[in-house]
Motif scaffolding. Sequence first.
Motif, PDB file in Angstrom:
ATOM      1  N   SER A  28     -32.631 -12.216  11.908  1.00 13.93           N
ATOM      2  CA  SER A  28     -32.624 -10.542  12.264  1.00 13.93           C
ATOM      3  C   SER A  28     -30.550  -9.947  12.811  1.00 13.93           C
ATOM      4  N   LYS A  29     -30.698 -11.200  13.440  1.00 12.84           N
ATOM      5  CA  LYS A  29     -28.922 -11.210  13.580  1.00 12.84           C
ATOM      6  C   LYS A  29     -27.976 -10.836  13.056  1.00 12.84           C
ATOM      7  N   LYS A  30     -28.255 -11.331  11.423  1.00 11.34           N
ATOM      8  CA  LYS A  30     -27.117 -10.885  10.635  1.00 11.34           C
ATOM      9  C   LYS A  30     -27.212  -9.071   9.926  1.00 11.34           C
ATOM     10  N   PHE A  31     -28.263  -8.539  10.718  1.00 12.51           N
ATOM     11  CA  PHE A  31     -28.610  -7.367  10.611  1.00 12.51           C
ATOM     12  C   PHE A  31     -27.797  -6.238  11.325  1.00 12.51           C
ATOM     13  N   GLU A  32     -27.743  -7.116  12.851  1.00 18.35           N
ATOM     14  CA  GLU A  32     -26.445  -6.462  14.318  1.00 18.35           C
ATOM     15  C   GLU A  32     -25.610  -6.888  14.611  1.00 18.35           C
ATOM     16  N   ASP A  33     -25.196  -8.373  13.291  1.00 19.61           N
ATOM     17  CA  ASP A  33     -23.712  -8.235  13.006  1.00 19.61           C
ATOM     18  C   ASP A  33     -22.941  -7.507  12.127  1.00 19.61           C
ATOM     19  N   PHE A  34     -23.922  -7.165  10.956  1.00 18.82           N
ATOM     20  CA  PHE A  34     -22.929  -6.381   9.695  1.00 18.82           C
ATOM     21  C   PHE A  34     -22.782  -5.155  10.155  1.00 18.82           C
ATOM     22  N   ILE A  35     -23.918  -4.481  11.327  1.00 19.67           N
ATOM     23  CA  ILE A  35     -23.576  -3.243  12.354  1.00 19.67           C
ATOM     24  C   ILE A  35     -22.795  -3.646  13.002  1.00 19.67           C
ATOM     25  N   ASN A  36     -22.684  -4.096  13.943  1.00 16.49           N
ATOM     26  CA  ASN A  36     -21.529  -4.523  14.631  1.00 16.49           C
ATOM     27  C   ASN A  36     -19.738  -5.402  14.132  1.00 16.49           C
ATOM     28  N   GLU A  37     -19.950  -5.797  13.333  1.00 19.94           N
ATOM     29  CA  GLU A  37     -18.181  -6.233  13.174  1.00 19.94           C
ATOM     30  C   GLU A  37     -18.331  -4.758  12.330  1.00 19.94           C
ATOM     31  N   HIS A  38     -18.905  -4.368  11.207  1.00 21.25           N
ATOM     32  CA  HIS A  38     -18.431  -3.933  10.334  1.00 21.25           C
ATOM     33  C   HIS A  38     -18.714  -1.698  10.527  1.00 21.25           C
ATOM     34  N   GLN A  39     -18.950  -2.453  11.700  1.00 17.13           N
ATOM     35  CA  GLN A  39     -19.010  -0.812  12.810  1.00 17.13           C
ATOM     36  C   GLN A  39     -19.718   0.153  11.377  1.00 17.13           C
ATOM     37  N   LYS A  40     -20.809   0.167  10.816  1.00 18.01           N
ATOM     38  CA  LYS A  40     -21.880   1.522   9.713  1.00 18.01           C
ATOM     39  C   LYS A  40     -22.757   1.342  10.783  1.00 18.01           C
ATOM     40  N   VAL A  41     -22.643   2.035  11.441  1.00 20.67           N
ATOM     41  CA  VAL A  41     -23.743   2.475  12.807  1.00 20.67           C
ATOM     42  C   VAL A  41     -25.278   3.422  11.964  1.00 20.67           C
ATOM     43  N   SER A  42     -24.031   4.392  10.846  1.00 20.18           N
ATOM     44  CA  SER A  42     -25.491   4.655   9.556  1.00 20.18           C
ATOM     45  C   SER A  42     -26.249   4.080   9.313  1.00 20.18           C
ATOM     46  N   PHE A  43     -26.195   2.350   9.709  1.00 21.64           N
ATOM     47  CA  PHE A  43     -27.603   1.667   8.933  1.00 21.64           C
ATOM     48  C   PHE A  43     -28.763   1.471  10.430  1.00 21.64           C
ATOM     49  N   LEU A  44     -28.148   1.471  11.931  1.00 20.29           N
ATOM     50  CA  LEU A  44     -29.507   1.777  12.074  1.00 20.29           C
ATOM     51  C   LEU A  44     -30.766   2.560  11.545  1.00 20.29           C
ATOM     52  N   SER A  45     -30.349   3.347  10.990  1.00 22.30           N
ATOM     53  CA  SER A  45     -31.352   4.362  10.189  1.00 22.30           C
ATOM     54  C   SER A  45     -32.032   3.427   9.499  1.00 22.30           C
ATOM     55  N   THR A  46     -31.953   2.512   8.598  1.00 30.26           N
ATOM     56  CA  THR A  46     -32.635   2.444   7.411  1.00 30.26           C
ATOM     57  C   THR A  46     -34.037   1.651   8.556  1.00 30.26           C
ATOM     58  N   PRO A  47     -34.267   2.184   7.571  1.00 34.16           N
ATOM     59  CA  PRO A  47     -36.245   2.068   7.449  1.00 34.16           C
ATOM     60  C   PRO A  47     -36.892   0.700   8.261  1.00 34.16           C
ATOM     61  N   GLY A  48     -37.174   0.689   8.770  1.00 29.24           N
ATOM     62  CA  GLY A  48     -38.605  -0.558   8.950  1.00 29.24           C
ATOM     63  C   GLY A  48     -37.149  -1.898   9.125  1.00 29.24           C
ATOM     64  N   ALA A  49     -36.180  -1.695  10.062  1.00 27.91           N
ATOM     65  CA  ALA A  49     -35.273  -3.008  10.346  1.00 27.91           C
ATOM     66  C   ALA A  49     -34.828  -2.056  11.596  1.00 27.91           C
ATOM     67  N   THR A  50     -34.916  -3.592  12.327  1.00 26.42           N
ATOM     68  CA  THR A  50     -34.252  -3.874  14.149  1.00 26.42           C
ATOM     69  C   THR A  50     -32.585  -4.961  13.840  1.00 26.42           C
ATOM     70  N   ALA A  51     -32.072  -3.826  13.864  1.00 19.32           N
ATOM     71  CA  ALA A  51     -30.659  -4.488  14.269  1.00 19.32           C
ATOM     72  C   ALA A  51     -30.403  -5.155  15.453  1.00 19.32           C
ATOM     73  N   LEU A  52     -31.255  -6.500  16.020  1.00 17.37           N
ATOM     74  CA  LEU A  52     -31.218  -6.498  17.444  1.00 17.37           C
ATOM     75  C   LEU A  52     -31.657  -8.442  16.936  1.00 17.37           C
ATOM     76  N   GLU A  53     -30.661  -9.563  17.588  1.00 17.38           N
ATOM     77  CA  GLU A  53     -31.026 -10.867  17.295  1.00 17.38           C
ATOM     78  C   GLU A  53     -32.381 -10.946  17.892  1.00 17.38           C
ATOM     79  N   GLY A  54     -32.744 -12.048  16.873  1.00 12.61           N
ATOM     80  CA  GLY A  54     -34.672 -12.472  17.691  1.00 12.61           C
ATOM     81  C   GLY A  54     -35.478 -12.776  16.567  1.00 12.61           C
ATOM     82  N   GLY A  55     -35.374 -12.743  15.634  1.00 16.19           N
ATOM     83  CA  GLY A  55     -36.322 -12.602  14.798  1.00 16.19           C
ATOM     84  C   GLY A  55     -35.544 -13.920  13.130  1.00 16.19           C
ATOM     85  N   VAL A  56     -36.061 -14.685  13.073  1.00 17.22           N
ATOM     86  CA  VAL A  56     -35.327 -15.829  11.572  1.00 17.22           C
ATOM     87  C   VAL A  56     -37.194 -15.943  10.929  1.00 17.22           C
TER      88      VAL A  56
END
Length: 139
Positions: free
Chosen positions: A75-103
């Motif tokens: 899940s960190k990969k999704f968090e990094d994608f949002i943080n590094e690319h500043q794609k805030v709109s991806f926070l609305s991706t259904p079923g995805a949580t952009a927080l580190e701690g899932g593997v």
Amino acid sequence: MNIALPQLNITLAAAEAAVAAALDEARRNGWPISVAVVDVSGLLVAFARDDNAIAISPTVAMEKAKTAAYLKDPSKKFEDFINEHQKVSFLSTPGATALEGGVPIYYEGHVIGAVGVSGAHGPNDSQVAQYAADSLAKQ
């Protein structure tokens, strides 16, 4: 002709072993956590909440695990994608949580489920989750 392979899923016994490993690792470090293990489709298989874990951590742990199962990546990969690319709109991706701690949990090169941890904060959550996933390879 292309024939799909059967979908492999984590067993209850393996999920319970991953939960136990996560709790052991967290307790060694003094981190009160919640830990969730889901199957390849993101459905809950096993779960535990430390007595001192904060109230929101069960929900967050389950969502982190689902994200790792859905993306077949931490899940960190999704968090990094949002943080590094500043794609805030991806926070609305259904079923995805952009927080580190899932593997994801792998078996013979295939994702069979995922583990999510919440309560130890960021990199510590990832450390515990990865420890739990790695512990299955040793059995």
